[in-house]
Write a protein that holds these residues in place. Structure first.
Motif, PDB file in Angstrom:
ATOM      1  N   VAL A 119       0.838  -1.194   0.000  1.00 20.96           N
ATOM      2  CA  VAL A 119       0.000   0.000   0.000  1.00 20.96           C
ATOM      3  C   VAL A 119       0.876   1.249   0.000  1.00 20.96           C
ATOM      4  N   SER A 120       1.828   1.298   0.951  1.00 20.61           N
ATOM      5  CA  SER A 120       2.727   2.451   1.051  1.00 20.61           C
ATOM      6  C   SER A 120       3.912   2.084   1.939  1.00 20.61           C
ATOM      7  N   SER A 121       5.074   2.583   1.562  1.00 21.24           N
ATOM      8  CA  SER A 121       6.262   2.321   2.376  1.00 21.24           C
ATOM      9  C   SER A 121       6.253   3.146   3.660  1.00 21.24           C
ATOM     10  N   GLN A 122       5.332   4.073   3.786  1.00 20.98           N
ATOM     11  CA  GLN A 122       5.232   4.930   4.970  1.00 20.98           C
ATOM     12  C   GLN A 122       4.386   4.312   6.082  1.00 20.98           C
ATOM     13  N   ILE A 123       3.701   3.228   5.796  1.00 16.97           N
ATOM     14  CA  ILE A 123       2.839   2.592   6.799  1.00 16.97           C
ATOM     15  C   ILE A 123       3.703   1.863   7.811  1.00 16.97           C
ATOM     16  N   LYS A 124       3.422   2.104   9.082  1.00 20.27           N
ATOM     17  CA  LYS A 124       4.160   1.462  10.155  1.00 20.27           C
ATOM     18  C   LYS A 124       3.427   0.190  10.562  1.00 20.27           C
ATOM     19  N   VAL A 125       4.179  -0.895  10.667  1.00 19.41           N
ATOM     20  CA  VAL A 125       3.596  -2.181  11.016  1.00 19.41           C
ATOM     21  C   VAL A 125       4.248  -2.682  12.290  1.00 19.41           C
ATOM     22  N   PRO A 126       3.476  -2.808  13.373  1.00 21.23           N
ATOM     23  CA  PRO A 126       4.065  -3.370  14.596  1.00 21.23           C
ATOM     24  C   PRO A 126       4.348  -4.849  14.387  1.00 21.23           C
ATOM     25  N   ILE A 127       5.564  -5.253  14.708  1.00 19.73           N
ATOM     26  CA  ILE A 127       5.958  -6.640  14.502  1.00 19.73           C
ATOM     27  C   ILE A 127       6.305  -7.242  15.852  1.00 19.73           C
ATOM     28  N   GLU A 128       5.628  -8.319  16.203  1.00 17.94           N
ATOM     29  CA  GLU A 128       5.869  -9.032  17.461  1.00 17.94           C
ATOM     30  C   GLU A 128       7.297  -9.563  17.466  1.00 17.94           C
ATOM     31  N   GLY A 129       8.041  -9.246  18.510  1.00 19.67           N
ATOM     32  CA  GLY A 129       9.395  -9.764  18.625  1.00 19.67           C
ATOM     33  C   GLY A 129      10.389  -9.117  17.691  1.00 19.67           C
ATOM     34  N   ALA A 130      10.074  -7.945  17.150  1.00 19.78           N
ATOM     35  CA  ALA A 130      10.981  -7.296  16.198  1.00 19.78           C
ATOM     36  C   ALA A 130      12.325  -6.972  16.827  1.00 19.78           C
ATOM     37  N   ALA A 131      12.340  -6.732  18.131  1.00 18.26           N
ATOM     38  CA  ALA A 131      13.595  -6.425  18.802  1.00 18.26           C
ATOM     39  C   ALA A 131      14.531  -7.631  18.822  1.00 18.26           C
ATOM     40  N   LEU A 132      13.972  -8.821  18.677  1.00 18.65           N
ATOM     41  CA  LEU A 132      14.772 -10.040  18.736  1.00 18.65           C
ATOM     42  C   LEU A 132      15.228 -10.522  17.375  1.00 18.65           C
ATOM     43  N   THR A 133      14.766  -9.871  16.318  1.00 14.88           N
ATOM     44  CA  THR A 133      15.134 -10.279  14.970  1.00 14.88           C
ATOM     45  C   THR A 133      15.739  -9.108  14.222  1.00 14.88           C
ATOM     46  N   ASP A 134      16.244  -9.371  13.031  1.00 13.01           N
ATOM     47  CA  ASP A 134      16.811  -8.303  12.223  1.00 13.01           C
ATOM     48  C   ASP A 134      15.892  -7.932  11.068  1.00 13.01           C
ATOM     49  N   THR A 135      14.576  -7.969  11.321  1.00 12.23           N
ATOM     50  CA  THR A 135      13.608  -7.666  10.273  1.00 12.23           C
ATOM     51  C   THR A 135      13.386  -6.168  10.113  1.00 12.23           C
ATOM     52  N   GLY A 136      14.027  -5.362  10.929  1.00 13.53           N
ATOM     53  CA  GLY A 136      13.843  -3.927  10.826  1.00 13.53           C
ATOM     54  C   GLY A 136      12.873  -3.428  11.861  1.00 13.53           C
ATOM     55  N   CYS A 137      12.515  -2.185  11.733  1.00 16.24           N
ATOM     56  CA  CYS A 137      11.699  -1.529  12.747  1.00 16.24           C
ATOM     57  C   CYS A 137      10.206  -1.602  12.454  1.00 16.24           C
ATOM     58  N   GLY A 138       9.828  -2.047  11.282  1.00 15.99           N
ATOM     59  CA  GLY A 138       8.417  -2.084  10.934  1.00 15.99           C
ATOM     60  C   GLY A 138       7.957  -0.861  10.165  1.00 15.99           C
ATOM     61  N   HIS A 139       8.879   0.028   9.836  1.00 15.48           N
ATOM     62  CA  HIS A 139       8.521   1.226   9.076  1.00 15.48           C
ATOM     63  C   HIS A 139       8.659   1.018   7.572  1.00 15.48           C
ATOM     64  N   GLY A 140       8.923  -0.177   7.151  1.00 13.88           N
ATOM     65  CA  GLY A 140       9.032  -0.427   5.721  1.00 13.88           C
ATOM     66  C   GLY A 140      10.343   0.041   5.131  1.00 13.88           C
ATOM     67  N   GLY A 141      11.336   0.269   5.964  1.00 14.45           N
ATOM     68  CA  GLY A 141      12.641   0.694   5.482  1.00 14.45           C
ATOM     69  C   GLY A 141      12.788   2.188   5.307  1.00 14.45           C
ATOM     70  N   SER A 142      11.737   2.958   5.575  1.00  9.23           N
ATOM     71  CA  SER A 142      11.796   4.405   5.348  1.00  9.23           C
ATOM     72  C   SER A 142      12.759   5.103   6.307  1.00  9.23           C
ATOM     73  N   CYS A 143      13.086   4.463   7.414  1.00 10.05           N
ATOM     74  CA  CYS A 143      14.002   5.080   8.370  1.00 10.05           C
ATOM     75  C   CYS A 143      15.449   4.748   8.050  1.00 10.05           C
TER      76      CYS A 143
END
Length: 143
Positions: free
Chosen positions: A115-139
């Motif tokens: 939909v948009s790279s600006q959409i923030k997605v809360p990801i369970e356990g994101a702090a424990l993985t290297d999947t990023g912050c959930g901002h779609g890479g915009s940061c």
């Protein structure tokens, strides 16, 4: 505003996605591990022991460290949790549960980014993985 036909199509596709998730290997592994956990008498005994100990913990939380049995209860809660977590069926169930959560997180992230790279997605356990912050890479992270 989304037209009625478009809205119905989105709902139909989301229902199809839900069915695909429910029929996936990840969900099948989750169901099998849950059945195995529920049928294992030793695991159920450990879960019940932890739940009972946790109720004592909840009782002393009102007073915190000032409760006379605080240290004893805290040690017993940690021991009961460790014993429960070390059970093979409990560990397998928790792993299957994390796999389902990871699948759902990946789907949510993919839908949001489509939909948009600006959409923030809360990801369970994101702090424990290297999947990023959930901002779609915009940061600038490695999302």
């Amino acid at each position: 505003m989304i037209g009625t036909i478009e809205y119905a199509e989105i709902l139909d596709r989301s229902e199809q996605l839900g069915k695909m998730i429910m029929e996936s290997e990840v969900m099948e592994a989750y169901r099998q591990s849950k059945i195995a956990l529920l049928e294992d008498k030793e695991a159920q005994k450990l879960i019940q022991a932890f739940a009972d100990m946790k109720s004592h913990y909840d009782d002393i939380q009102r007073f915190g460290r000032y409760h006379p049995d605080y240290n004893i209860i805290m040690k017993k809660v940690r021991a009961a949790k460790r014993e429960m977590d070390m059970n093979e069926k409990v560990a397998a169930f928790k792993m299957a549960e994390r796999n389902v959560q990871r699948l759902l997180d990946e789907i949510c992230l993919h839908v949001a980014q489509s939909v948009s790279s600006q959409i923030k997605v809360p990801i369970e356990g994101a702090a424990l993985t290297d999947t990023g912050c959930g901002h779609g890479g915009s940061c600038g992270c490695a999302s």
